[in-house]
Design an enzyme around this catalytic site. Structure first.
Site, PDB file in Angstrom:
ATOM      1  N   GLY A 136      34.533  52.792  29.013  1.00 15.07           N
ATOM      2  CA  GLY A 136      35.582  53.601  27.985  1.00 15.07           C
ATOM      3  C   GLY A 136      35.638  52.661  26.812  1.00 15.07           C
ATOM      4  O   GLY A 136      35.965  53.010  25.741  1.00 15.07           O
ATOM      5  N   ARG A 234      26.580  48.778  38.097  1.00 13.43           N
ATOM      6  CA  ARG A 234      27.420  48.028  38.869  1.00 13.43           C
ATOM      7  C   ARG A 234      27.597  48.832  40.389  1.00 13.43           C
ATOM      8  O   ARG A 234      27.134  49.897  40.238  1.00 13.43           O
ATOM      9  CB  ARG A 234      28.763  48.008  38.420  1.00 13.43           C
ATOM     10  N   ASP A 319      34.109  48.272  40.292  1.00 11.54           N
ATOM     11  CA  ASP A 319      33.517  48.584  39.114  1.00 11.54           C
ATOM     12  C   ASP A 319      33.166  47.288  37.904  1.00 11.54           C
ATOM     13  O   ASP A 319      32.542  47.274  37.234  1.00 11.54           O
ATOM     14  CB  ASP A 319      34.320  49.658  38.176  1.00 11.54           C
ATOM     15  N   ASN A 320      33.585  46.000  38.567  1.00 11.28           N
ATOM     16  CA  ASN A 320      33.236  44.808  37.894  1.00 11.28           C
ATOM     17  C   ASN A 320      32.367  43.956  38.916  1.00 11.28           C
ATOM     18  O   ASN A 320      32.273  42.777  38.692  1.00 11.28           O
ATOM     19  CB  ASN A 320      34.407  44.137  37.554  1.00 11.28           C
TER      20      ASN A 320
END
Length: 670
Positions: A136, A234, A319-320
């Site tokens: 984003g 990821r 997602d990290n």
């Protein structure tokens, strides 16, 4: 006659033509750093979104969407890492032209070969599947093949909107960008696998941010950092194929596209795990099993290294989590000052899901979600068996690192874990500084060495100065919850745990709150003198156990062994880390257009382990009143005594944090 579809087609073609002209102009307007070689393998291998317009949407059947950075006004190079930039063949000579660097690394100018794109991924956020997320605010720029034939992906963070920006503006602010720049490089110099940060460029464009989500927004400068890594793919990249989640009712945008899932798997393995590709290339299931085993072990090793330096990520969503096992996405992270196993660095993490003590468990849970994502090609039963290796690898790395920090280099005993736990418990009991307490251990010489007795006296003096005072101890043990809320949540815990969970609480969190309340009653009459007396008793009890263990090291030449072990200890226990209050000081100065402290701090972070010993010194206290964080009361005393012990120089960088630094809050707002 043209119908509406024809007009729309003509309009879209015209827009594409104009964009191509703009891109050409941006590419050829200046061509600095010629010779950088781009080879954008990811975009050649993985499917790209056919829609070229940049608007927020669900992106199906693609791993990337083509985008363009949004230019900023008057970009200024705030800081850079020459070591990181060398990875993409940018040398000191090129860096001298700061205006050119600012134009390039703000996104105002593109190099030939750059192909900006935003990556599509999903994620489990705070335990719940959130559906499509994606880049984003980040942009893939391309992959550089450097002079050493290494492949490095180049990425912007904060360069403008993408199809994945949702309701946000695609920008990052000076505050969060400085934090990410400094910590990315600090972790590298600590020896912990991480993405790198090449540049930090600010501008005269502004956005509005509500830092603490309390209705008090402020204007902040748009700032862009350049990130460098093998890849930014990821765990969440593999979740775009997820079927309908029964709890959240969401699904991945490319559900059912197992053909793309297989392409993505094979791309990651062949590019970043070539040894696995070479060994198992003809047997898909064995290849995927070997890959999953490797990423499980890398992740376990990574979180073990975090724990050993007292670092907390803050937002360990799927997602990290990097698919190559490096630290990625620096948001509301924090290095612990005072040791607290329940340390929560993210002011938005009310439930403590991502607290320090939870990190190994959460990283393993995330590996389990990756297993589910690749289940169409690796049976879940097989991946679950592999996942059991996480704990073993974590324990191996953690214990090896702790033995080095304790200077236990000749023997590995089963009782070592008990020793380490005793040290941690004593730190917790006395409110001792994590980083400096570990560093202080290197003051202690082996029994029967000539300076043994003196080293014990010096350690006691040093370690007591690392314990928090009575005022801070009372504050950190103060309940953060009013009585009415506490009683209501206690009632829910006994009758409706599901509802309690929906409010972001757990029975464990309430138990912690109860312990705080009981402890606060005990501490009511505590004074600095009584606390120091109790602290000394606790540390002397630890010393008895530690000295007894040191006697078992054994060696004919004890002086030589002592010198060797102290050297190893100092190489594994840093003299300084990026404490939140240090970062905050640098940020506040940078917001006033003074970037000197960002760069001074960065220079110190390059040498976290090196240096000699000093005893007690007098230092001016830093100004403990902060802005951009919760307001802190000013301190009346302008000096403070610090025993630096095994620290490098008499500067505030190595000192324990001011007592009210614990009131600083960092959130996901960026």
């Amino acid at each position: 006659m043209f119908n509406s579809r024809s007009y729309k087609s003509i309009l879209n073609n015209t827009k594409r033509f104009i964009n191509l002209v703009k891109i050409h102009q941006r590419n050829v307007s200046t061509q600095p750093m010629e010779g950088i070689k781009f080879d954008n393998l990811a975009l050649r291998t993985l499917p790209i979104d056919p829609v070229e317009e940049n608007y927020v949407r669900s992106v199906s059947g693609a791993c990337f969407s083509k985008v363009q950075p949004t230019p900023v006004k008057n970009p200024k190079l705030m800081a850079y890492s020459s070591d990181a930039l060398k990875l993409i063949d940018i040398d000191e000579e090129a860096i001298k032209d700061e205006k050119q660097m600012a134009q390039l690394f703000s996104g105002n100018v593109l190099l030939p070969g750059m192909e900006p794109a935003a990556h599509c991924y999903c994620g489990h956020q705070f335990g719940y599947f959130s559906g499509q997320l994606g880049d984003g605010a980040a942009m893939y720029l391309g992959e550089v093949i450097n002079k050493n034939n290494e492949r490095w992906e180049l990425q912007f963070k904060g360069a403008g909107k993408t199809p994945y920006s949702r309701t946000a503006d695609g920008r990052k602010v000076l505050r969060s960008s400085v934090r990410e720049f400094l910590c990315s490089e600090a972790m590298f110099y600590l020896g912990i696998p991480t993405t790198r940060a090449g540049t930090c460029v600010t501008s005269d464009d502004y956005v509005i941010r509500d830092i603490f989500y309390d209705g008090n927004p402020k204007r902040e400068r748009c700032t862009i950092i350049t990130r460098i890594a093998q890849t930014f793919i990821r765990f969440g990249s593999f979740e775009i194929f997820k079927t309908l989640d029964p709890m959240t009712g969401r699904k991945g945008p490319s559900v059912g596209r197992n053909d793309i899932l297989k392409t993505l798997l094979n791309y990651v393995i062949s590019t970043f795990y070539p040894e696995i590709e070479e060994k198992h290339g003809s047997n898909d299931e064995n290849k995927y099993a070997a890959f999953f085993e490797e990423i499980v072990k890398r992740t376990a090793s990574l979180v073990a290294q975090w724990q050993c330096v007292g670092w907390c990520h803050g937002v360990l969503n799927t997602d990290n989590m990097s698919i190559v096992g490096v630290t990625i996405d620096y948001g509301p992270y924090g290095f612990m000052d005072r040791y607290d196993p329940g340390f929560i660095c993210n002011g938005s993490d009310d439930s403590g899901r991502y607290s320090y003590k939870q990190q190994p468990l959460i990283c393993k849970w995330n590996c389990g979600k990756l297993a589910e994502a690749i289940a169409p090609f690796l049976p879940i039963q097989k991946s679950r068996e592999i996942l059991n290796q996480f704990d073993e690898e974590y324990e191996r790395v953690y214990m090896n690192k702790m033995r080095q920090k304790f200077g236990l280099i000749t023997k590995q005993l089963e009782t070592d874990k008990e020793l380490f736990d005793t040290f941690l418990n004593t730190m917790e009991m006395t409110g001792a500084d994590f980083t400096n307490s570990f560093r202080a251990l290197s003051l202690i010489h082996l029994p029967n060495t000539k300076d043994f007795d003196q080293s014990i006296r010096l350690f006691i003096s040093m370690i007591l100065d690392q314990c928090c005072d009575a005022e801070e101890w009372k504050f950190v043990n103060k309940s953060s919850m009013d009585e009415r809320t506490y009683e209501l949540l206690k009632s829910l815990a006994g009758t409706n745990r599901a509802l309690l969970s929906q409010y972001g609480f757990s029975p464990e969190l309430l138990e912690t709150e109860n312990i705080k309340r009981e402890k606060a009653k005990e501490l009511d009459k505590m004074t600095n003198e009584s606390k120091r007396k109790d602290d000394e008793k606790a540390w002397r009890e630890f010393l008895e156990i530690y000295i007894d263990r040191l006697k078992k090291e054994g060696n004919d030449d004890v002086e030589k062994l002592n010198t060797e072990r102290i050297k190893i200890m100092k190489q594994n226990s840093p003299r300084m880390v990026l404490r939140n209050y240090l970062a905050q000081r640098a940020i506040e100065q940078a917001e006033d257009d003074d970037y000197s402290e960002v760069n001074n701090l960065f220079e110190e972070l390059k040498h976290p382990y090196g240096g000699g010993d000093r005893d007690t010194i007098q230092l001016s206290k830093p100004d403990e009143t902060t802005t951009g964080a919760e307001a802190l009361p000013p301190t009346a005393d302008t000096t403070e005594k610090h025993a630096t012990g095994a620290c490098l120089k008499p500067t505030i960088y190595e000192s324990k944090a001011p007592s009210n630094a614990c009131r600083l809050r960092v959130t996901c707002s960026s």
